[in-house]
Design a protein around this motif. Structure first.
Motif, mmCIF file in Angstrom:
data_model
loop_
_atom_site.group_PDB
_atom_site.id
_atom_site.type_symbol
_atom_site.label_atom_id
_atom_site.label_comp_id
_atom_site.label_asym_id
_atom_site.label_seq_id
_atom_site.Cartn_x
_atom_site.Cartn_y
_atom_site.Cartn_z
ATOM 1 N N LEU A 199 0.843 -1.197 0.000
ATOM 2 C CA LEU A 199 0.000 0.000 0.000
ATOM 3 C C LEU A 199 0.875 1.243 0.000
ATOM 4 N N ALA A 200 0.648 2.090 -0.959
ATOM 5 C CA ALA A 200 1.382 3.354 -1.033
ATOM 6 C C ALA A 200 0.887 4.286 0.078
ATOM 7 N N GLY A 201 1.662 5.320 0.354
ATOM 8 C CA GLY A 201 1.307 6.264 1.417
ATOM 9 C C GLY A 201 -0.081 6.852 1.273
ATOM 10 N N GLY A 202 -0.471 7.199 0.050
ATOM 11 C CA GLY A 202 -1.801 7.753 -0.170
ATOM 12 C C GLY A 202 -2.902 6.752 0.126
ATOM 13 N N GLU A 203 -2.647 5.478 -0.161
ATOM 14 C CA GLU A 203 -3.649 4.448 0.126
ATOM 15 C C GLU A 203 -3.800 4.240 1.629
#
Length: 189
Positions: free
Chosen positions: A20-24
């Protein structure tokens, strides 16, 4: 598992925290903060990380979430590899549309593939969902293996639910002793 149609109008994806990327992760935290109406703190969020996440999107928006993290539970002299369910939430305007069941179906798949036991701590609002899916209230004592040794957690008794995966799970006996969970921040003071 990639995106797939759930029949509820949403797409379900299953991903590890590391994917999971930071935005997710920010979207997950925002959903949880809103769904739990301010009763979801930093330790709660930390407890939901480090395992598999079920994400349900509709029209590109995150509308439901749940995660499974590994915990060890001592019971009856055995250390049980347990899939602990955390942070199950559905956006307020999408509740009562089957999304909670969609999340739990995917969560149960994770538990069934990797663990001998599923466990969770249910809020009063979530208890009906879990009971309706065959999760049962643990009828014995609940504790934690804290930094100072075993400690009983009576506030968790009556809200701790367990689930044995079909064909490979363990059946627990409340007369064989407490469920003693491994310690993590926030379990004991």
């Amino acid at each position: 598992m990639g995106d797939e149609d759930t029949g509820t109008g949403g797409a379900v994806s299953l991903r590890h925290t590391s994917q999971l990327a930071g935005g997710e992760l920010r979207q997950v935290r925002e959903l949880l903060d809103a769904a739990f109406e301010g009763d979801f703190g930093d330790e709660d969020f930390e407890h939901a990380l480090g395992g598999m996440h079920v994400l349900v999107h509709e029209d590109g928006e995150l509308v439901a979430h749940g995660s499974v993290v590994q915990r060890r539970v001592l019971h009856g002299g055995l250390a049980l590899r347990t899939g602990y369910v955390e942070a199950v939430a559905v956006r307020a305007d999408r509740r009562r549309c089957g999304l909670g069941g969609t999340v739990m179906e995917a969560v149960e798949g994770v538990v069934a593939r990797g663990y001998v036991l599923g466990a969770l701590s249910a809020s009063a609002a979530g208890a009906r969902l879990y009971a309706g899916r065959g999760w049962r209230v643990w009828g014995g004592e609940v504790g934690v293996l804290g930094p100072g040794g075993p400690e009983r957690l009576p506030e968790e008794e009556g809200s701790t639910y367990v689930w044995a995966p079909p064909g490979g799970g363990v059946l627990l006996d409340p007369t064989a002793g407490p469920l003693s969970f491994d310690w993590r921040n926030g379990d004991v003071l």
